[in-house]
Scaffold this active site. Sequence first.
Site, PDB file in Angstrom:
ATOM      1  N   CYS A 106      27.478  -1.675 -13.237  1.00 40.35           N
ATOM      2  CA  CYS A 106      27.448  -2.857 -12.370  1.00 40.35           C
ATOM      3  C   CYS A 106      28.476  -3.920 -12.747  1.00 40.35           C
ATOM      4  O   CYS A 106      28.754  -4.817 -11.954  1.00 40.35           O
ATOM      5  CB  CYS A 106      26.053  -3.456 -12.361  1.00 40.35           C
ATOM      6  SG  CYS A 106      24.792  -2.255 -11.945  1.00 40.35           S
ATOM      7  N   HIS A 158      26.072 -10.653 -10.117  1.00 40.75           N
ATOM      8  CA  HIS A 158      25.646  -9.291  -9.781  1.00 40.75           C
ATOM      9  C   HIS A 158      24.266  -9.367  -9.143  1.00 40.75           C
ATOM     10  O   HIS A 158      23.398 -10.109  -9.600  1.00 40.75           O
ATOM     11  CB  HIS A 158      25.604  -8.441 -11.055  1.00 40.75           C
ATOM     12  CG  HIS A 158      24.988  -7.095 -10.836  1.00 40.75           C
ATOM     13  ND1 HIS A 158      25.353  -6.274  -9.785  1.00 40.75           N
ATOM     14  CD2 HIS A 158      24.028  -6.423 -11.524  1.00 40.75           C
ATOM     15  CE1 HIS A 158      24.639  -5.160  -9.838  1.00 40.75           C
ATOM     16  NE2 HIS A 158      23.831  -5.226 -10.879  1.00 40.75           N
ATOM     17  N   ASN A 175      20.906  -3.390  -4.745  1.00 33.45           N
ATOM     18  CA  ASN A 175      21.872  -3.330  -5.848  1.00 33.45           C
ATOM     19  C   ASN A 175      22.883  -2.211  -5.562  1.00 33.45           C
ATOM     20  O   ASN A 175      22.533  -1.034  -5.593  1.00 33.45           O
ATOM     21  CB  ASN A 175      21.100  -3.061  -7.154  1.00 33.45           C
ATOM     22  CG  ASN A 175      22.013  -3.005  -8.370  1.00 33.45           C
ATOM     23  OD1 ASN A 175      23.228  -2.941  -8.252  1.00 33.45           O
ATOM     24  ND2 ASN A 175      21.413  -3.013  -9.544  1.00 33.45           N
TER      25      ASN A 175
END
Length: 332
Positions: free
Chosen positions: A117, A259, A289
């Site tokens: 990520c 994020h 996500n």
Amino acid sequence: MNISTKIKGTGIYLPKKILTNVDLEEMVETSDEWIFERTGIRQRRICSTEGGEFPSDMAEKASLQALQAAKLEPNDIDMIIFASVTPDYKLPNSATVLQQKLGMTNRCTAFDIAVACSGFVYGVNMAHSFIKTGMAKNVLVVGSEMLSREVDWSDRSICILFGDGCGCAVVGQSDDPQGSEILATHLGSDGSGKDFFDQPIGGAVTPINETHLKENSHFMRMKGGEMFKVATRTLAESARIVLEQAGLTLDDVDWVVPHQANIRIIETTARLLKIPMEKVIVNIQNYGNTSAATVPIAFHEAITDGRIKRGDIVLFDAFGAGLTFGATLLRY
Ligand code: UT7
């Protein structure tokens, strides 16, 4: 020579198929209320498995948009950094696949990075360094993920969290009279958390066999609670490091683009940093996500809808499996 760098243009691609929490209620023992309350997610996008939406396909569409915004042609790019943990193939790397899809003939440097990520933030910060040392002038940084391929759709603890998508940016030399530039960068990692989020089956150590396929043990695994704790601490720490480097404070920051892993992680980090949520870009409700793609998608959307303007101070802040983490502070 003191070379400055800036973000010249951005682009995104989102797969057409939408999978809502209500759809997930049909697949696993869960509810729209549970997912939304615990994560902030309402829906996510899922790539077609028929073709046209694989990570390099999404990257091609997003890159053309970013190039147009940057007023550049594909051959003006002299480096491609492709961040993904779900690349099209093991070989060749996705950056060279993208180079070919964009019709580039300049034989430029093109490579992938697999830092989960944090991938886009890693890519932007690396691009900044390559440009500052004179190794590149215009770097295409891509975060593109098809996590739907690596998720166990029968495991409610993980399948509700992730989605597919792509975001990218052209980072280039800046001679901008308005002072657009990347001000400070920070990257780091901590292997002591490597078991918090992993996918050990399918690599060189343990190739996938029939038992793995039967038990679904070849998919991603996550210790959600551990990730949650470490995420908030790390995001706050990375933010403070880049601000100190630049000699700025949180009051100077106009926008935080974090994020998007869980709305509660984002809110807790904002509380730790004492930054109001009005300054935080959140779109997790729409996409879940998307790993390396969350930051560039959120950034692009906020530019496009007029929230982030040239001259604003923007903070990218990310963490991911590895553990990896990083932040970028820039005057957009
Ligand atoms: O991008 C970086 C990687 N991602 C992250 O960093 C994510 C970080 N972690 C998280 O976002 C959260 O830890 C989760 C969303 C994964 C989990 O939230 P939580 O509040 O920590 O829930 P939990 O795992 O403690 O589970 C609470 C309860 C459990 O039931 P019991 O044991 O209390 O009876 C779970 O079995 O909720 C149950 N549960 C669910 N219930 C309905 C777990 N998943 C679900 C579900 N639907 N999908």
